[in-house]
Design a protein around this motif. Structure first.
Motif, PDB file in Angstrom:
ATOM      1  N   ILE A 199       3.210  -1.578   9.386  1.00  0.00           N
ATOM      2  CA  ILE A 199       3.358  -0.135   9.130  1.00  0.00           C
ATOM      3  C   ILE A 199       4.763   0.274   9.546  1.00  0.00           C
ATOM      4  O   ILE A 199       5.152   0.108  10.703  1.00  0.00           O
ATOM      5  N   ASP A 200       5.515   0.802   8.599  1.00  0.00           N
ATOM      6  CA  ASP A 200       6.886   1.273   8.832  1.00  0.00           C
ATOM      7  C   ASP A 200       6.872   2.799   8.781  1.00  0.00           C
ATOM      8  O   ASP A 200       6.656   3.398   7.730  1.00  0.00           O
ATOM      9  N   PHE A 201       7.092   3.429   9.942  1.00  0.00           N
ATOM     10  CA  PHE A 201       7.019   4.885  10.078  1.00  0.00           C
ATOM     11  C   PHE A 201       8.294   5.382  10.756  1.00  0.00           C
ATOM     12  O   PHE A 201       8.951   4.631  11.480  1.00  0.00           O
ATOM     13  N   MET A 202       8.634   6.610  10.499  1.00  0.00           N
ATOM     14  CA  MET A 202       9.786   7.206  11.189  1.00  0.00           C
ATOM     15  C   MET A 202       9.527   7.252  12.692  1.00  0.00           C
ATOM     16  O   MET A 202       8.377   7.339  13.137  1.00  0.00           O
TER      17      MET A 202
ATOM     18  N   LEU B 142       4.968   0.955   3.850  1.00  0.00           N
ATOM     19  CA  LEU B 142       6.388   1.102   4.158  1.00  0.00           C
ATOM     20  C   LEU B 142       6.921   2.509   3.892  1.00  0.00           C
ATOM     21  O   LEU B 142       6.342   3.279   3.135  1.00  0.00           O
ATOM     22  N   PHE B 143       8.037   2.816   4.537  1.00  0.00           N
ATOM     23  CA  PHE B 143       8.823   4.008   4.256  1.00  0.00           C
ATOM     24  C   PHE B 143       8.043   5.293   4.535  1.00  0.00           C
ATOM     25  O   PHE B 143       7.999   6.215   3.726  1.00  0.00           O
ATOM     26  N   THR B 144       7.389   5.343   5.710  1.00  0.00           N
ATOM     27  CA  THR B 144       6.631   6.525   6.141  1.00  0.00           C
ATOM     28  C   THR B 144       5.664   6.971   5.049  1.00  0.00           C
ATOM     29  O   THR B 144       5.742   8.077   4.512  1.00  0.00           O
ATOM     30  N   SER B 145       4.751   6.071   4.697  1.00  0.00           N
ATOM     31  CA  SER B 145       3.729   6.364   3.686  1.00  0.00           C
ATOM     32  C   SER B 145       2.359   6.464   4.347  1.00  0.00           C
ATOM     33  O   SER B 145       1.362   5.944   3.847  1.00  0.00           O
ATOM     34  N   PHE B 146       2.313   7.153   5.476  1.00  0.00           N
ATOM     35  CA  PHE B 146       1.095   7.292   6.264  1.00  0.00           C
ATOM     36  C   PHE B 146       1.140   8.665   6.916  1.00  0.00           C
ATOM     37  O   PHE B 146       2.193   9.268   7.043  1.00  0.00           O
TER      38      PHE B 146
ATOM     39  N   LEU C 131       0.846  -1.198   0.000  1.00  0.00           N
ATOM     40  CA  LEU C 131       0.000   0.000   0.000  1.00  0.00           C
ATOM     41  C   LEU C 131       0.877   1.243   0.000  1.00  0.00           C
ATOM     42  O   LEU C 131       1.730   1.403   0.865  1.00  0.00           O
ATOM     43  N   ALA C 132       0.626   2.141  -0.967  1.00  0.00           N
ATOM     44  CA  ALA C 132       1.499   3.294  -1.224  1.00  0.00           C
ATOM     45  C   ALA C 132       2.846   2.776  -1.719  1.00  0.00           C
ATOM     46  O   ALA C 132       3.895   3.041  -1.140  1.00  0.00           O
TER      47      ALA C 132
END
Length: 244
Positions: free
Chosen positions: A144-147, A112-116, A51-52
Motif C-alpha cells: 500500500i503506497d499512501f501519502m 498505489l498512489f494514494t488509492s485508499f 488494485l485501483a
C-alpha cells in the motif's frame, strides 16, 4: 453543489480528471516499480493484482516486465482505455475494491498512489482491506503506497490555479472532519463544474489498526519511491509491505 458519498465514482470517470492530471511522472512510476520488484523478488510465475489501477500505467509496465497482471478500477472510462493494452497475461476489469474479486488468487497485490481511504464511512476502508486480503493467497504480499499525511498537511497549498488544455482549474485544499478535501472548480464550453476529492487523512497508527483488523502482518515501511527508510516527519510517502 452537493456531492454524493461516492465522489470517486464520478470524478475519476470524468474526462476532466485525466486532463488535470495528465502530466504525472511516468518515469518515476516505472522506477518505483523497478525498486519494488528488486526488493520483493517475485517469482516469474507470480500472479499480480493492481488494485485501483486507473488507466493501467503500473499494470502495463509490470506486464512488460514479464508478469501476469490483473488491473481493477471502479472507473469504466479508465478500464475501457486500459483494455486496449490487454494480452493473454494482462487483463483489466471494472470492480469495487470493497467486494472480493477472486479469493486466494494472487501472490502480490499493489495499491498505489494514494488509492485508499476514499470512503465516507471509516469501516468501509476496513471492508476494502479485508476484501483485498481475501484475494491474496496464503503467504501472499500486499503493498500500500499512501501519502505521509502529516507532511502533506504541514505544507498544504490552500489555493492554486492550474491551466491544462485551455481550462483553468481553480483548486482549494483543506482538512475537514478527518479528511483532506480538494475542491476543483472550472468552466468549459460555458458550463460550470465542481468536483471534490475526499481522502481520509490516515496516519501511521491508523493503518496499523487496519492491518490488525485484516489479519495482515507488517513486514516493512518505506518513506519514498527509492524505498528509503520511513521518517514520520520528513518522508513523502508511507509505503507498507504486508504479508497475509
Amino acid at each position: 453543489m452537493a456531492q454524493p458519498a461516492d465522489w470517486f465514482s464520478t470524478w475519476f470517470d470524468s474526462p476532466y480528471y485525466h486532463v488535470l492530471y495528465k502530466n504525472r511522472d511516468v518515469h518515476e512510476a516505472q522506477r518505483f516499480m523497478d525498486n519494488l520488484l528488486a526488493y520483493l523478488q517475485p517469482k516469474p510465475t507470480c500472479q499480480l493484482l493492481d488494485l485501483a489501477c486507473g488507466k493501467g500505467r503500473h499494470a502495463i509496465y509490470l506486464n512488460q516486465k514479464g508478469y501476469d497482471v490483473t488491473g481493477l478500477d471502479l472507473s469504466a472510462r479508465s478500464i475501457a482505455y486500459a483494455r486496449q493494452f490487454e494480452n493473454e497475461r494482462l487483463h483489466f476489469y471494472r470492480h469495487d475494491m470493497r467486494d472480493v474479486f477472486r479469493p486466494e488468487a494472487f501472490d502480490l497485490v499493489l495499491n498505489l498512489f494514494t488509492s485508499f481511504g476514499y470512503f465516507a464511512n471509516d469501516y468501509e476502508n476496513v471492508v476494502a482491506l479485508r476484501a483485498t486480503t481475501a484475494a491474496l493467497k496464503p503467504g501472499g504480499r500486499l503493498v500500500i503506497d499512501f501519502m505521509n499525511t502529516p507532511k502533506v498537511i504541514s505544507r498544504l497549498v490552500a489555493r492554486e490555479t492550474k491551466e491544462e488544455a485551455g481550462i483553468a482549474f481553480h483548486i482549494t485544499r483543506q482538512v475537514e472532519q478527518g479528511f483532506l478535501v480538494k475542491t476543483i472548480r472550472f468552466q468549459d464550453r460555458g458550463q460550470e463544474f465542481e468536483f471534490v476529492e475526499r481522502v481520509r487523512a490516515l496516519q501511521y497508527g491508523e493503518f496499523l489498526e487496519y492491518f490488525g483488523l485484516a489479519n495482515l502482518r507488517l513486514r516493512a515501511v518505506f518513506g519514498d519511491y527509492q524505498l528509503g527508510p520511513f521518517d514520520p516527519e520528513k518522508s513523502e510517502r508511507m509505503i507498507f509491505v504486508l504479508k497475509k
